[in-house]
Motif scaffolding. Structure first.
Motif, short mmCIF file in Angstrom:
data_model
loop_
_atom_site.label_atom_id
_atom_site.label_comp_id
_atom_site.label_asym_id
_atom_site.label_seq_id
_atom_site.Cartn_x
_atom_site.Cartn_y
_atom_site.Cartn_z
N THR A 72 0.87 -1.17 0.00
CA THR A 72 0.00 0.00 0.00
C THR A 72 0.90 1.22 0.00
OG1 THR A 72 -1.97 1.00 0.98
CG2 THR A 72 -0.23 0.35 2.50
N ASN A 73 0.40 2.33 -0.50
CA ASN A 73 1.27 3.50 -0.65
C ASN A 73 1.25 4.37 0.60
OD1 ASN A 73 -1.41 3.76 -1.56
ND2 ASN A 73 -0.94 5.50 -2.89
N PHE A 74 2.44 4.45 1.25
CA PHE A 74 2.66 5.37 2.35
C PHE A 74 2.69 6.80 1.82
CE2 PHE A 74 5.33 2.09 4.97
CZ PHE A 74 4.20 1.32 5.16
N MET A 75 2.76 7.75 2.73
CA MET A 75 2.92 9.17 2.39
C MET A 75 4.00 9.77 3.29
SD MET A 75 -1.07 10.29 2.00
CE MET A 75 -1.45 9.42 3.52
N VAL A 76 5.21 9.28 3.14
CA VAL A 76 6.34 9.81 3.90
C VAL A 76 6.74 11.12 3.24
CG1 VAL A 76 8.67 9.39 4.74
CG2 VAL A 76 7.06 7.49 4.55
N MET A 77 6.20 12.21 3.75
CA MET A 77 6.46 13.53 3.18
C MET A 77 5.89 14.59 4.11
SD MET A 77 3.59 13.81 0.12
CE MET A 77 3.59 15.61 0.12
N GLY A 78 6.55 15.70 4.20
CA GLY A 78 6.03 16.87 4.89
C GLY A 78 5.48 16.57 6.26
N GLU A 79 4.31 17.15 6.55
CA GLU A 79 3.71 17.04 7.86
C GLU A 79 2.69 15.91 7.96
OE1 GLU A 79 4.58 18.83 10.67
OE2 GLU A 79 6.24 19.39 9.37
N THR A 80 2.74 14.95 7.05
CA THR A 80 1.86 13.78 7.15
C THR A 80 2.39 12.89 8.26
OG1 THR A 80 1.41 13.88 4.78
CG2 THR A 80 0.87 11.83 5.92
N LYS A 81 1.74 12.92 9.44
CA LYS A 81 2.33 12.26 10.59
C LYS A 81 1.39 11.32 11.34
CE LYS A 81 1.42 16.08 13.86
NZ LYS A 81 2.05 17.02 14.81
N GLY A 82 0.14 11.17 10.88
CA GLY A 82 -0.81 10.39 11.65
C GLY A 82 -0.58 8.90 11.60
N MET A 83 0.15 8.42 10.58
CA MET A 83 0.37 6.99 10.43
C MET A 83 1.82 6.66 10.77
SD MET A 83 -2.09 8.29 8.49
CE MET A 83 -1.31 8.91 7.00
N ASN A 84 2.00 5.73 11.70
CA ASN A 84 3.35 5.33 12.11
C ASN A 84 3.87 4.29 11.12
OD1 ASN A 84 5.67 4.38 13.32
ND2 ASN A 84 4.80 4.30 15.37
#
Length: 663
Positions: free
Chosen positions: A259-271
């Motif tokens: 599945t596609n993560f969103m490791v970028m900027g202020e996207t922080k809700g998912m560990n």
């Protein structure tokens, strides 16, 4: 990773050899049938090898409850396979169709203020809704059963950007699931009361059924309740991911799931560091964020993704060929940036370079978002650049499958510290966890130092130097790991607001920085946050903002590397370093920004024996990343850079990337 290595690399080893995959999200259901053949021809011209398919197609696949229309998808799958293009097939569960929300409005998310998030956008579903889960798994099962043996299928794509718009749901479903999660975590309500410190403000619970999510309250919600709700919300999405994954594996045990993560900027809700082990290979979406550190943020995110993946190859599922549509001002990329951005991800371990999307939409919310095939068609600079990149990736095929080479320096990145350090009712609301980490990353790139960005649970022991900015949440076990590592010869650097609380957000008593106080050999009685117009000069010519600390040196072997020159703490220590046998532990008590950090680096890197691997004069202008036996040299500037005597290098063009044999 959870599957065998052979399974996880199915998406890499087709046609008998490894290669770097190249492609995009493909949405043929948004276009008439006569366009599809043109699409495949243009894909072949561009060098496309893989597409992600049917991501937002639920309403087309199941137009009415229990009635399915797969004829169009059958044709597209066959057409792509005939064109030599593989498919990463989505479960199509990212956005429920109108009939489902009309029939079951109870699947819609609810905000902390009690507002329902209605259909009309996307991701309008509760992660904890048993009704939504039932319908989503039913659709995923239909897809898996139908396409399990299709020769185009090389990977499964669960949902899409899980949590992008619905990570925090405060509905009754969420409340029930939260209580279930808390029972599993604490066992008894008394253990929860102790962890949440409910003696404060008369919050003591007598039964788990009394507990709610941290909805809109008259004042600050309980801090540990907030932390646990963040943990729970990440886990709820992970649980949905696991449910779809397990169903897919029952049908196709040899097809890898991602599945596609969103490791970028202020996207922080998912560990994401916690999620990675549930996938057969890690995937990520990244979009360039405007600002002076835009290129460095891209590198930082790709670097972190590579380390979340454990150094193994990963899949860049989405980025943009040029402008996006969701920023206040959406600027097109400059010449060379399309290739540089893509190859920076490859440098940090990506074995697939994909975009949103293949054909730029003519209508809808993302019609002004760039694509591989823009509105201007194949006779366009964007498409020519896309085709050139496809050829470049074909030439770089020998890199596929190689692992990232470990650096000597690591930046420790901790999701829970990110969450808690930015909670309300703290010394300042100006603190930004990820920005501090990015500033250290930029400063190290400016110094020509290769660095890894790694989760706090990663292999810390393998680094000579660790930088742990705002490592706010430090359980006793982590404090012990760091202490043992320093005693064994490691060199630690940490910053303001670090070591302050344990895993329950309880303050370590006895003075700050709490769990790290003895290791650092300093003691701080009170925090010194700065107002927006305030700053403090240091005697090394740098200036601190946001935060200062009044430091008392308490341990043996502590040297002061810089002192405050102005402000309330003038003449007192601002930066300290304690020698601990062959190792050391340093503390930086203010935000210095990349330039200020750069002034400190020689004194911090020297004792660790860390120096640039680049020839003199290239540091700052060129980023170095190493994969297997290859050096990636990435021009960080808008000017050409002479790479000097590096074999096979020559002149690196503005915003260019060259790949040479490892030196």
């Amino acid at each position: 990773m959870t599957q065998s290595n052979e399974t996880t690399r199915r998406w890499l080893r087709r046609a008998g050899s490894a290669r770097l995959e190249f492609g995009a999200d493909y949405n043929p259901d948004q276009w008439p049938r006569e366009v599809w053949d043109d699409d495949v021809r243009a894909m072949r011209e561009a060098g496309v090898t893989i597409v992600s398919l049917a991501i937002f197609s639920w309403a087309r696949l199941e137009p009415r409850d229990g009635e399915y229309d797969f004829a169009w998808l059958d044709e597209v799958m066959d057409l792509l396979h005939a064109g030599g293009i593989a498919v990463d097939l989505a479960t199509a569960t990212a956005s429920p169709p109108p009939w489902l929300t009309r029939k079951h409005p109870e699947i819609l998310p609810v905000t902390r203020t009690g507002e329902t998030l209605w259909p009309g956008g996307r991701q309008h579903w509760r992660p904890t809704s048993p009704v939504f889960r039932e319908y989503a798994l039913r659709l995923a099962g239909e897809l898996a059963g139908r396409y399990a043996a299709h020769p185009a299928l090389v990977a499964w794509h669960v949902s899409n950007e899980l949590g992008c718009h619905n990570v925090y749901d405060y509905s009754d479903d969420a409340a029930a699931a939260f209580r279930h999660w808390l029972r599993a975590r604490y066992g008894t309500v008394e253990a929860l009361n102790q962890a949440w410190a409910t003696a404060f403000w008369s919050q003591r619970y007598d039964d788990f059924e009394e507990v709610l999510p941290p909805r809109l309250a008259a004042s600050y919600p309980n801090p540990t309740q907030q932390l646990d709700f963040k943990r729970f919300s990440s886990d709820a999405l992970k649980d949905h991911l696991i449910a779809e994954r397990d169903l897919l594996r029952r049908f196709t045990p040899d097809v890898p799931v991602t599945t596609n993560f969103m490791v970028m900027g202020e996207t922080k809700g998912m560990n994401y560091a916690d999620w990675a082990a549930e996938l057969d290979f890690v995937s990520n979406d990244h979009y360039v964020l405007p600002g002076p550190q835009a290129r460095d943020e891209l590198s930082f995110s790709a670097n972190l993704t590579g380390n979340i993946a454990g150094g193994r190859p990963w899949f860049l599922m989405e980025h943009s060929t040029s402008a996006v549509n969701w920023q206040p001002v959406n600027v097109a990329k400059k010449p060379g940036e399309l290739e540089r951005d893509s190859l920076t991800h490859v440098a940090h371990g990506a074995d697939a370079v994909c975009y949103f999307q293949w054909r730029q939409s003519r209508a809808g919310a993302e019609k002004y978002h760039s694509a591989m095939l823009p509105h201007a068609g194949t006779d366009s600079d964007v498409f020519r650049d896309v085709a050139a990149l496809g050829e470049r990736l074909r030439q770089l095929a020998p890199i596929a499958g190689s692992h990232r080479a470990r650096a000597a320096v690591g930046i420790v990145f901790d999701w829970e510290s990110w969450w808690v350090a930015e909670h309300d009712s703290h010394p300042t609301e100006r603190l930004r966890y990820r920005q501090e980490a990015l500033d250290w990353y930029t400063a190290l790139l400016d110094a020509g130092i290769r660095v890894d960005v790694l989760p706090a649970g990663g292999p810390l022991e393998e680094y000579r130097m660790l930088i742990a900015p705002i490592l706010h949440v430090v359980p006793a076990a982590l404090a012990g790991r760091l202490r043992d590592w320093v005693n064994g010869g490691g060199h630690l650097v940490t910053t303001y607001f670090s070591g302050i609380v344990d895993e329950n957000d309880h303050v370590w008593l006895g003075g700050y920085p709490g769990a790290l106080r003895e290791l650092l050999g300093i003691r701080i009685e009170e925090f010194g946050p700065l107002l927006d117009h305030e700053s403090a000069e240091l005697d090394n010519g740098t200036t601190g903002t946001i935060w200062t600390d009044r430091i008392d040196v308490t341990g043996d072997g502590v040297e002061v590397l810089a002192r405050y020159k102005t402000g309330d703490h003038a003449e007192r220590a601002a930066v300290t370093r304690r020698r601990v046998g062959p190792g050391s532990a340093a503390y930086v008590s203010t935000r210095l920004g990349p330039d200020g950090i750069g002034a400190l680096l020689p004194g911090l890197l020297g004792p660790a024996g860390v120096r640039s691997e680049l020839p003199a004069g290239l540091g700052g202008r060129v980023e170095l990343a190493v994969r297997g036996d290859h050096w990636f040299l990435i021009n960080r500037t808008d000017e050409p850079v002479d790479l000097g005597d590096l074999p096979g290098a020559g002149i690196l063009p503005p915003r260019g990337v060259t790949v040479i044999g490892k030196q």
